[in-house]
Design an enzyme around this catalytic site. Structure first.
Site, PDB file in Angstrom:
ATOM      1  N   ILE A 150      59.584  17.022  17.049  1.00 57.03           N
ATOM      2  CA  ILE A 150      60.559  18.188  16.644  1.00 57.03           C
ATOM      3  C   ILE A 150      61.515  17.917  17.805  1.00 57.03           C
ATOM      4  O   ILE A 150      62.644  18.462  17.566  1.00 57.03           O
ATOM      5  CB  ILE A 150      59.855  19.497  16.625  1.00 57.03           C
ATOM      6  CG1 ILE A 150      59.373  19.876  18.047  1.00 57.03           C
ATOM      7  CG2 ILE A 150      58.748  19.922  15.589  1.00 57.03           C
ATOM      8  CD1 ILE A 150      59.242  21.545  18.226  1.00 57.03           C
ATOM      9  N   ASP A 151      61.379  17.257  18.786  1.00 61.52           N
ATOM     10  CA  ASP A 151      62.091  17.356  20.032  1.00 61.52           C
ATOM     11  C   ASP A 151      63.268  16.483  19.915  1.00 61.52           C
ATOM     12  O   ASP A 151      64.273  16.417  20.534  1.00 61.52           O
ATOM     13  CB  ASP A 151      61.657  16.961  21.516  1.00 61.52           C
ATOM     14  CG  ASP A 151      60.669  18.072  21.729  1.00 61.52           C
ATOM     15  OD1 ASP A 151      60.336  19.038  21.122  1.00 61.52           O
ATOM     16  OD2 ASP A 151      59.730  17.914  22.923  1.00 61.52           O
ATOM     17  N   GLY A 173      54.483  10.757  18.241  1.00 56.11           N
ATOM     18  CA  GLY A 173      55.599  10.710  19.127  1.00 56.11           C
ATOM     19  C   GLY A 173      55.532   9.596  20.263  1.00 56.11           C
ATOM     20  O   GLY A 173      54.748   8.869  19.827  1.00 56.11           O
ATOM     21  N   MET A 215      61.649  24.797  22.558  1.00 58.80           N
ATOM     22  CA  MET A 215      61.056  23.445  23.041  1.00 58.80           C
ATOM     23  C   MET A 215      62.071  22.262  23.337  1.00 58.80           C
ATOM     24  O   MET A 215      63.040  22.412  23.040  1.00 58.80           O
ATOM     25  CB  MET A 215      60.112  22.943  22.163  1.00 58.80           C
ATOM     26  CG  MET A 215      58.702  23.800  22.215  1.00 58.80           C
ATOM     27  SD  MET A 215      57.503  23.295  20.937  1.00 58.80           S
ATOM     28  CE  MET A 215      56.170  24.296  21.402  1.00 58.80           C
ATOM     29  N   GLU A 252      63.061  24.007  27.443  1.00 59.12           N
ATOM     30  CA  GLU A 252      61.688  24.394  28.099  1.00 59.12           C
ATOM     31  C   GLU A 252      61.828  23.184  29.364  1.00 59.12           C
ATOM     32  O   GLU A 252      61.147  23.643  30.543  1.00 59.12           O
ATOM     33  CB  GLU A 252      60.558  24.245  27.473  1.00 59.12           C
ATOM     34  CG  GLU A 252      60.193  22.812  26.832  1.00 59.12           C
ATOM     35  CD  GLU A 252      58.957  22.647  26.063  1.00 59.12           C
ATOM     36  OE1 GLU A 252      58.128  23.516  25.851  1.00 59.12           O
ATOM     37  OE2 GLU A 252      58.790  21.670  25.483  1.00 59.12           O
ATOM     38  N   ARG A 276      66.563  40.144  29.225  1.00 62.62           N
ATOM     39  CA  ARG A 276      65.066  40.024  28.837  1.00 62.62           C
ATOM     40  C   ARG A 276      65.105  38.567  28.466  1.00 62.62           C
ATOM     41  O   ARG A 276      66.101  37.886  27.911  1.00 62.62           O
ATOM     42  CB  ARG A 276      64.973  40.825  27.265  1.00 62.62           C
ATOM     43  CG  ARG A 276      65.051  42.180  27.588  1.00 62.62           C
ATOM     44  CD  ARG A 276      63.557  42.879  28.077  1.00 62.62           C
ATOM     45  NE  ARG A 276      63.830  44.154  28.091  1.00 62.62           N
ATOM     46  CZ  ARG A 276      64.240  45.012  29.070  1.00 62.62           C
ATOM     47  NH1 ARG A 276      64.610  44.257  30.182  1.00 62.62           N
ATOM     48  NH2 ARG A 276      64.096  46.387  28.900  1.00 62.62           N
ATOM     49  N   ARG A 319      72.751  43.878  26.482  1.00 60.68           N
ATOM     50  CA  ARG A 319      71.790  43.090  27.118  1.00 60.68           C
ATOM     51  C   ARG A 319      72.219  41.559  27.258  1.00 60.68           C
ATOM     52  O   ARG A 319      72.714  40.994  26.191  1.00 60.68           O
ATOM     53  CB  ARG A 319      70.507  43.136  26.877  1.00 60.68           C
ATOM     54  CG  ARG A 319      69.737  44.583  27.091  1.00 60.68           C
ATOM     55  CD  ARG A 319      68.362  44.462  26.352  1.00 60.68           C
ATOM     56  NE  ARG A 319      67.688  45.946  27.101  1.00 60.68           N
ATOM     57  CZ  ARG A 319      66.639  46.363  26.482  1.00 60.68           C
ATOM     58  NH1 ARG A 319      66.092  45.769  25.329  1.00 60.68           N
ATOM     59  NH2 ARG A 319      66.085  47.264  26.840  1.00 60.68           N
TER      60      ARG A 319
HETATM   61  O1  F6P Z   1      56.557  17.279  21.941  1.00 61.61           O
HETATM   62  C1  F6P Z   1      56.948  18.138  21.109  1.00 61.61           C
HETATM   63  C2  F6P Z   1      56.371  19.596  21.892  1.00 61.61           C
HETATM   64  O2  F6P Z   1      56.851  20.484  21.027  1.00 61.61           O
HETATM   65  C3  F6P Z   1      57.248  19.715  23.341  1.00 61.61           C
HETATM   66  O3  F6P Z   1      58.560  20.100  23.157  1.00 61.61           O
HETATM   67  C4  F6P Z   1      56.298  20.873  24.070  1.00 61.61           C
HETATM   68  O4  F6P Z   1      56.523  20.853  25.271  1.00 61.61           O
HETATM   69  C5  F6P Z   1      55.121  20.370  23.554  1.00 61.61           C
HETATM   70  O5  F6P Z   1      55.083  19.707  22.194  1.00 61.61           O
HETATM   71  C6  F6P Z   1      53.964  21.337  23.738  1.00 61.61           C
HETATM   72  O6  F6P Z   1      52.693  20.715  22.872  1.00 61.61           O
HETATM   73  P1  F6P Z   1      51.319  21.494  22.926  1.00 61.61           P
HETATM   74  O7  F6P Z   1      51.323  22.818  23.379  1.00 61.61           O
HETATM   75  O8  F6P Z   1      50.688  21.164  21.530  1.00 61.61           O
HETATM   76  O9  F6P Z   1      50.614  20.882  23.988  1.00 61.61           O
END
Ligand code: F6P
Length: 358
Positions: free
Chosen positions: A138-139, A114, A181, A234, A276, A174
């Site tokens: 994946i992002d 990445g 991610m 996130e 939740r 709910r």
């Molecule tokens: O960069 C991809 C990613 O999936 C982010 O979305 C996430 O914040 C991060 O990796 C988490 O990576 P790890 O838990 O491996 O540090």
């Protein structure tokens, strides 16, 4: 020709398909291929360097993870070394890395990673290493490529989770808040939220207010729709804060996460509805790559070998539909790819009544 392949940073479904295609296409050319284990660790004497043959890559294209393993703590330019007092200092170990590569007869390196791994690849290239990059995340936040392998699989996993949350949310009247991610970009949240029929999607690119999300939920409620699904990336900032940080280890990027819980509590407080939250987390990174991701990964692997054959050092392969091209890595590093608010998918979401909390 003797080439090496490495995988760095967080894993993504499709890595093994890239490795397989790169190895098979290199072997076709009569080259020798080495696999560097755990990012650059194998070249720092911290892990192995192994030969990659057609036997090593047989039957791996459909498997998640990476047969070469990976790490997000192995930046050779800032390698964390533990001191006697327990603290860490960052040391540049790239001279050692270059010497080891030379001693192993490595003439070119295909590095799959990445933005972090690609930035390291660019610096190694500037230091004289013959490097070709393959973008991985994946992002979907790497610029210069329409998409990356792993993204489609992650979206599918998140969409299936949203489908399942619908039935339980509906049964209990709910509000379910799902965190997916996307530390800098909201692509997974946007795509899975629209595909899974979420009612609100909160992403880092769009300034949102919790009151607006609550209003949207209460409007639904007044119409007799007593449940709601909120998908939050996130990296979505909560009401003007700099971000929700988690713990990280020396040499690792700061972690983000936990925003769904705060959103759920805030919605419960302002609507009185039972809420939740859940964090989908690393399920999005695991499992079999979808057909789309396998195909893209295979095309990237074959194109990476071709880029090596053409001496495209300091370049990375990229999808610029319908072609796979090679672009300078620096171009991709210029900025994180972000969700474009004028994009058709954002506009479509708004047209069908999805709230972005703005
Ligand atoms: O960069 C991809 C990613 O999936 C982010 O979305 C996430 O914040 C991060 O990796 C988490 O990576 P790890 O838990 O491996 O540090």
């Amino acid at each position: 020709m003797r080439i090496a392949i490495s995988t760095g940073g967080g894993d993504a479904p499709g890595l093994n398909a890239v490795i397989r295609a790169a190895v098979m296409s290199a072997l076709q050319r009569g080259w020798h291929v080495l696999g560097i284990k755990r990012g650059y660790m194998g070249l720092l004497g911290e892990d192995e360097v192994i030969p990659l043959t057609s036997d090593s890559v047989r039957g791996i294209a459909h498997l998640g993870g990476t047969i070469l393993r990976t790490t997000n703590r192995g930046n050779p330019f800032a390698y964390p070394v533990k001191q006697a007092d327990g603290s860490f200092v960052e040391v540049d170990r790239t001279d050692e890395l270059m010497d080891n590569a030379r001693n192993l007869g490595i003439e070119a390196l295909i590095t799959i990673g990445g933005d972090g791994s690609l930035a390291i690849a660019q610096k190694l290239f500037e230091k004289g290493m013959r490097v070709v990059g393959v973008p991985k995340t994946i992002d979907n936040d790497v610029s210069g490529t329409v998409t990356t392998f792993g993204f489609d699989t992650a979206v599918t996993t998140a969409m299936e989770a949203i489908d399942k949350l619908h039935t339980t949310a509906q049964s209990h009247d709910r509000v379910m808040v799902l965190e997916v991610m996307g530390r800098d970009s909201g692509f997974i949240a946007l795509h899975s939220g629209v595909a899974g029929n979420a009612h609100a999607i909160l992403i880092p690119e769009i300034n949102w207010e919790i009151e607006k999300v609550c209003q949207h939920i209460m409007t639904r409620d007044a119409q007799g729709k007593k449940f709601a699904i909120v998908v939050v990336a996130e990296g979505a900032r909560f009401e003007g804060e700099v971000g929700v940080m988690g713990a990280s280890l020396p040499g690792q990027a700061v972690r983000v996460g936990g925003v769904a819980d705060r959103v759920a509590k805030a919605i419960q407080a302002c609507t009185g509805k039972e809420c939740r939250s859940m964090v989908l987390g690393h399920l999005q990174r695991g499992g079999m790559p979808t057909g789309y991701d396998r195909l893209l990964a295979t095309r990237f692997g074959g194109a990476a070998t071709e880029a090596v054959a053409n001496g495209k050092w300091g370049h990375m392969v990229a999808l610029q539909t319908p072609h796979i091209v090679a672009i300078p890595i620096v171009e991709a590093l210029r900025e994180h790819k972000k969700v474009d608010q004028t994009h058709d998918l954002v506009r479509t979401a708004r047209k069908i009544g999805i709230s972005f909390g703005d």
